[in-house]
Motif scaffolding. Structure first.
Motif, PDB file in Angstrom:
ATOM      1  N   PRO A 149       0.824  -1.218   0.000  1.00 29.16           N
ATOM      2  CA  PRO A 149       0.000   0.000   0.000  1.00 29.16           C
ATOM      3  C   PRO A 149       0.854   1.263   0.000  1.00 29.16           C
ATOM      4  O   PRO A 149       1.765   1.415   0.820  1.00 29.16           O
ATOM      5  CB  PRO A 149      -0.810  -0.128   1.301  1.00 29.16           C
ATOM      6  CG  PRO A 149       0.028  -1.002   2.181  1.00 29.16           C
ATOM      7  CD  PRO A 149       0.770  -1.940   1.277  1.00 29.16           C
ATOM      8  N   HIS A 179      -6.492  -5.972  -2.570  1.00 34.62           N
ATOM      9  CA  HIS A 179      -7.166  -4.984  -1.719  1.00 34.62           C
ATOM     10  C   HIS A 179      -7.188  -5.451  -0.270  1.00 34.62           C
ATOM     11  O   HIS A 179      -6.889  -4.678   0.654  1.00 34.62           O
ATOM     12  CB  HIS A 179      -8.579  -4.751  -2.245  1.00 34.62           C
ATOM     13  CG  HIS A 179      -9.284  -3.620  -1.575  1.00 34.62           C
ATOM     14  ND1 HIS A 179      -9.935  -3.762  -0.366  1.00 34.62           N
ATOM     15  CD2 HIS A 179      -9.436  -2.314  -1.931  1.00 34.62           C
ATOM     16  CE1 HIS A 179     -10.466  -2.606  -0.013  1.00 34.62           C
ATOM     17  NE2 HIS A 179     -10.170  -1.714  -0.943  1.00 34.62           N
ATOM     18  N   SER A 190      -3.406   4.304  -1.454  1.00 42.78           N
ATOM     19  CA  SER A 190      -4.079   4.436  -0.165  1.00 42.78           C
ATOM     20  C   SER A 190      -3.954   5.877   0.319  1.00 42.78           C
ATOM     21  O   SER A 190      -3.034   6.605  -0.073  1.00 42.78           O
ATOM     22  CB  SER A 190      -3.489   3.476   0.877  1.00 42.78           C
ATOM     23  OG  SER A 190      -3.470   2.156   0.397  1.00 42.78           O
ATOM     24  N   VAL A 205      -8.061   2.422   1.393  1.00 46.63           N
ATOM     25  CA  VAL A 205      -7.470   1.848   0.177  1.00 46.63           C
ATOM     26  C   VAL A 205      -8.379   2.223  -0.989  1.00 46.63           C
ATOM     27  O   VAL A 205      -9.542   1.817  -1.045  1.00 46.63           O
ATOM     28  CB  VAL A 205      -7.319   0.324   0.302  1.00 46.63           C
ATOM     29  CG1 VAL A 205      -6.711  -0.255  -0.975  1.00 46.63           C
ATOM     30  CG2 VAL A 205      -6.451  -0.023   1.501  1.00 46.63           C
TER      31      VAL A 205
END
Length: 381
Positions: free
Chosen positions: A75, A265, A335, A284
């Motif tokens: 992320p 995800h 994110s 996210v």
């Protein structure tokens, strides 16, 4: 049948063809007989069918570890800009020109609609307007109706168009500092009073006004002055990204391999919690990666991968299989952080340090190959 085919069949009906009497293209056409649909169907019917029960397929046994790449999710946590960017010199001059042009084209300010004639508010407004020559307070000394109204552009190096200068002009006007700076001024209209001459009383009044005026906060914060790279209150007009130093000493975005049936995800949400703690309100953005990074290991690495069977309960639910990994493929997930701060106290990846950095600062921390993969997905501001 076209003319070419008829000629070829006419030649074939004669004596046995030879290379001297027939050209190469005709020989090739005669040698290749087209297969009709009927003959193809008959061949399909006559093909023997095999009994599936009579076939014996030996079980496949893995004689060596599986070979694959290590798949990781990473992320990219960013803090978006809080303030607008600084204006360029052209933009500053253009905005000031627009304000002065509006002062020229607009109707004159009728003060008697707002102030009663010869009352203190009217006298105060006339005194201030006499100093700046217009009703506007943030365009400098400029008159839109005089002989010099055409000269509405500032010269190079003039600070009139600077936002800081405009802000200070508005604050001075609100605090009444012009009263102290101006000399004794009398009003030319009959029945009006002169401006007060008691400087001490005016100083007390000015200080009282300044105490009641809220000054805007500066764009440069204390974190900017100290260059605190762990603070989110620095570079408020830029995007900052969370960078971690892992146990190998390399600076990278938070990352971890995908577990079992986890998608990118879900893995990104888990990594944020395991890397930065629960004290971050994050989001996210999407289900698709915004970039990827591929790295080849110098030599194969053997890893034991745990796998959780979906429909099995008990001791046999989790099995482990061995895999040879050529390298790693990292997929970056966009994110955002809305509130909170990163905390490595409960970090499960043994990360040693974290920093919130802008794009050009990240280039100085990461390896050149890693930077080539991430530089186009990071915004300039």
């Amino acid at each position: 049948m076209n003319a070419g085919q008829r000629s070829a069949r006419r030649l074939a009906s004669r004596s046995a063809p030879s290379s001297e009497s027939i050209c190469t293209s005709c020989l090739l056409r005669l040698s290749i007989q087209p297969r009709r649909y009927a003959s193809a169907a008959v061949a399909e019917v006559e093909r023997p069918t095999l009994d599936p029960s009579s076939q014996h397929i030996p079980p496949v046994t893995a004689s060596a570890p599986r070979k694959a790449y290590r798949i990781l999710a990473s992320p990219v946590i960013s803090r978006p800009p809080v303030l607008t960017r600084q204006l360029t010199d052209f933009e500053k001059a253009f905005y000031l020109y627009q304000k002065r042009l509006n002062e020229r084209l607009a109707l004159p300010f009728s003060r008697y609609f707002y102030f009663k004639k010869a009352n203190p508010a009217d006298l105060e407004w006339k005194r201030k307007a006499r100093g700046r020559k217009s009703a506007a307070r943030d365009i400098g000394v400029y008159s839109g109706y005089g002989d010099e109204a055409w000269n509405d552009e500032v010269l190079v190096g003039d600070v009139t168009a600077e936002p800081d200068n405009m802000r200070e002009a508005l604050l001075r006007d609100a605090a009444g500092q012009t009263i102290i700076e101006a000399e004794k001024v009398t009003d030319a209209e009959p029945g009006s009073d002169a401006v007060a001459e008691d400087a001490a009383a005016l100083e007390v009044a000015r200080q009282d006004l300044e105490s009641r005026i809220d000054r805007p906060m500066p764009r440069a914060t204390e974190a900017d002055e100290k260059n605190d790279v762990k603070s989110l209150n620095r570079k408020l007009d830029r995007s900052l990204y969370l960078l971690l130093r892992n146990k190998e000493g390399r600076w990278r975005f938070p990352e971890d391999r995908l577990h079992a049936r986890e998608n990118l995800h879900q893995a990104a949400e888990r990594i944020i919690v395991q890397a930065g703690g629960l004290n971050m309100n994050t989001w996210v953005v999407g289900n698709h990666p915004i970039g990827h990074f591929q790295f080849e290991f110098p030599k194969l690495q053997i890893q034991d991968i745990p796998y959780q069977k979906p429909d099995v309960e008990g001791e046999n639910k989790i099995v482990t299989y061995r895999r040879e990994e050529y390298g790693e493929k990292v997929f970056f997930m966009k994110s955002r952080i809305m509130a909170g701060q990163a905390d490595l106290a409960k970090n499960t990846f043994d990360d040693q340090d974290f920093q919130w950095l802008a794009k050009e600062e990240i280039a100085e921390k990461v390896t050149p190959k890693y930077w080539q993969s991430i530089k186009n997905m990071l915004v300039e501001r």
